[in-house]
Design a protein around this motif. Structure first.
Motif, PDB file in Angstrom:
ATOM      1  N   TYR A   3      19.756  57.217   3.522  1.00 26.92           N
ATOM      2  CA  TYR A   3      20.423  57.708   4.617  1.00 26.92           C
ATOM      3  C   TYR A   3      19.384  58.039   5.779  1.00 26.92           C
ATOM      4  O   TYR A   3      19.288  58.814   6.487  1.00 26.92           O
ATOM      5  N   HIS A   4      19.214  56.717   5.881  1.00 26.49           N
ATOM      6  CA  HIS A   4      18.336  56.061   7.525  1.00 26.49           C
ATOM      7  C   HIS A   4      18.998  55.843   8.755  1.00 26.49           C
ATOM      8  O   HIS A   4      19.624  55.185   8.396  1.00 26.49           O
ATOM      9  N   LEU A   5      18.458  56.798   9.123  1.00 29.47           N
ATOM     10  CA  LEU A   5      20.538  57.106  10.851  1.00 29.47           C
ATOM     11  C   LEU A   5      19.996  56.037  10.948  1.00 29.47           C
ATOM     12  O   LEU A   5      20.507  54.889  11.876  1.00 29.47           O
ATOM     13  N   PRO A   6      18.286  55.856  11.706  1.00 28.56           N
ATOM     14  CA  PRO A   6      18.227  54.590  12.865  1.00 28.56           C
ATOM     15  C   PRO A   6      18.460  53.127  12.027  1.00 28.56           C
ATOM     16  O   PRO A   6      18.961  51.895  13.020  1.00 28.56           O
ATOM     17  N   LEU A   7      18.404  53.544  11.163  1.00 28.90           N
ATOM     18  CA  LEU A   7      18.729  51.618  10.296  1.00 28.90           C
ATOM     19  C   LEU A   7      19.923  51.524  10.156  1.00 28.90           C
ATOM     20  O   LEU A   7      20.208  50.492  10.243  1.00 28.90           O
TER      21      LEU A   7
ATOM     22  N   VAL B 226      23.884  45.949  16.164  1.00 36.93           N
ATOM     23  CA  VAL B 226      23.366  44.517  15.802  1.00 36.93           C
ATOM     24  C   VAL B 226      24.356  43.967  16.503  1.00 36.93           C
ATOM     25  O   VAL B 226      24.947  42.527  17.013  1.00 36.93           O
ATOM     26  N   PRO B 227      25.117  43.389  14.909  1.00 38.83           N
ATOM     27  CA  PRO B 227      26.995  42.273  15.007  1.00 38.83           C
ATOM     28  C   PRO B 227      27.539  42.450  15.705  1.00 38.83           C
ATOM     29  O   PRO B 227      27.664  41.813  16.677  1.00 38.83           O
ATOM     30  N   PHE B 228      27.544  43.998  16.342  1.00 39.77           N
ATOM     31  CA  PHE B 228      28.499  43.931  17.672  1.00 39.77           C
ATOM     32  C   PHE B 228      28.050  43.779  18.936  1.00 39.77           C
ATOM     33  O   PHE B 228      28.896  43.411  19.605  1.00 39.77           O
ATOM     34  N   LEU B 229      26.689  43.669  18.909  1.00 38.40           N
ATOM     35  CA  LEU B 229      25.826  43.083  20.010  1.00 38.40           C
ATOM     36  C   LEU B 229      26.607  41.287  19.802  1.00 38.40           C
ATOM     37  O   LEU B 229      26.394  41.276  20.846  1.00 38.40           O
TER      38      LEU B 229
ATOM     39  N   LEU C  54      21.277  50.601  13.283  1.00 43.76           N
ATOM     40  CA  LEU C  54      20.806  49.371  14.043  1.00 43.76           C
ATOM     41  C   LEU C  54      22.190  47.950  13.596  1.00 43.76           C
ATOM     42  O   LEU C  54      22.453  46.909  13.600  1.00 43.76           O
ATOM     43  N   TYR C  55      21.937  48.250  11.901  1.00 46.65           N
ATOM     44  CA  TYR C  55      22.701  47.452  11.293  1.00 46.65           C
ATOM     45  C   TYR C  55      24.698  47.165  11.976  1.00 46.65           C
ATOM     46  O   TYR C  55      24.749  46.194  11.440  1.00 46.65           O
ATOM     47  N   THR C  56      24.361  47.641  11.790  1.00 47.39           N
ATOM     48  CA  THR C  56      26.165  48.260  13.139  1.00 47.39           C
ATOM     49  C   THR C  56      26.105  47.826  13.670  1.00 47.39           C
ATOM     50  O   THR C  56      27.144  46.988  14.402  1.00 47.39           O
TER      51      THR C  56
END
Length: 274
Positions: free
Chosen positions: A83-87, A94-97, A90-92
């Motif tokens: 439940y590490h919201l910032p991480l 970065v791929p979209f970027l 990031l995982y979500t």
């Protein structure tokens, strides 16, 4: 993490250094048109992005293998993170970027490749038929030639396509039967050839030489034989070739209907019996 960044930087440096030599093409054939760098740059950029992402992933894997390897005793347990919201963001994101950036440059390259001028220097009507090509040079209004001319390929005779160097060529594509695809690999571009629908694109050949052309759409039994040769020549050689075609019984433009009636009559006979 430092190992991953270092690996990514090293791979990116190798990819960028390749841009100064033949390795810059990364598998692409030598470009032969003014428009080809639009796709060439996109291709190289996508590979560099892949090297960077791959380097980071491989670096993290290597770091985890080394950091948490088993030694004399039990392997150290990595810290569990839930439940590490910032991480998770990031995982979500970065791929979209990554996908968004690649999509932007893909659309930009596509728009550049299909852009057309108002007045092309040369117009060539292309008809794809089972299983070869017909090329009609629309030069009736050219005072140096004064006539349209055509050449028809067969299974036994691969047709030649002559183009003047540094002149913008408009290809008008149509099919006499099924869907084909007009592809000159050294132009870094191809376009479908569809029955009843005329597609067109412009290209400016800028390198003298002879190049391969082929059908890139599986179109039937002899699809692999739908080949042609592209000769990029001087303007004088191009004009002499078209004049020679017209003077040797190939004057006029070959229409799609004519191509259907005249190309491979044996195939039509077989279909009637079937």
């Amino acid at each position: 993490m430092r190992a991953g960044v270092a690996a990514a930087a090293g791979l990116a440096l190798v990819a960028l250094s390749a841009c100064s030599g033949q390795g810059a093409r990364l598998g692409l054939p030598e470009a032969a048109s003014a428009e080809a760098p639009n796709v060439g740059n996109l291709w190289v950029g996508a590979w560099i992005a892949s090297f960077v992402v791959g380097g980071i992933v491989w670096g993290l894997i290597g770091w985890a293998v080394i950091r948490y390897r088993r030694k004399d005793g039990d392997a150290p347990a990595p810290r569990q993170t839930t439940y590490h919201l910032p991480l998770e963001l990031l995982y979500t994101l970065v791929p979209f970027l990554i996908v968004g950036v690649l999509f932007f440059y893909t659309v930009k390259a596509q728009d550049a490749m299909i852009s057309q001028t108002d007045e092309p220097d040369v117009v060539v009507n292309v008809v794809g038929q089972k299983w070869s090509w017909t090329f009609s040079y629309m030069e009736e209004d050219n005072p140096d030639i004064g006539a349209d001319a055509h050449t028809v390929g067969t299974l036994e005779s691969i047709p030649d396509l002559y183009l003047p160097v540094d002149k913008t060529v408009r290809f008008n594509l149509n099919s006499a039967d099924v869907i084909h695809s007009f592809w000159v690999p050294s132009f870094y571009f191809k376009m479908d050839v569809i029955p009843g629908q005329e597609n067109s694109f412009d290209v400016t050949p800028n390198r003298l030489g002879t190049y391969d052309g082929k059908c890139a759409e599986l179109c039937g039994e002899y699809h692999a034989l739908m080949l042609f040769k592209v000769h990029i020549v001087t303007e004088e050689e191009y004009e002499a070739y078209v004049r020679d075609l017209a003077e040797n019984g190939n004057e006029g433009a070959r229409l799609v209907q004519d191509t259907i009636q005249n190309a491979l009559p044996s195939t039509e006979t077989d279909e009637e019996h079937s």
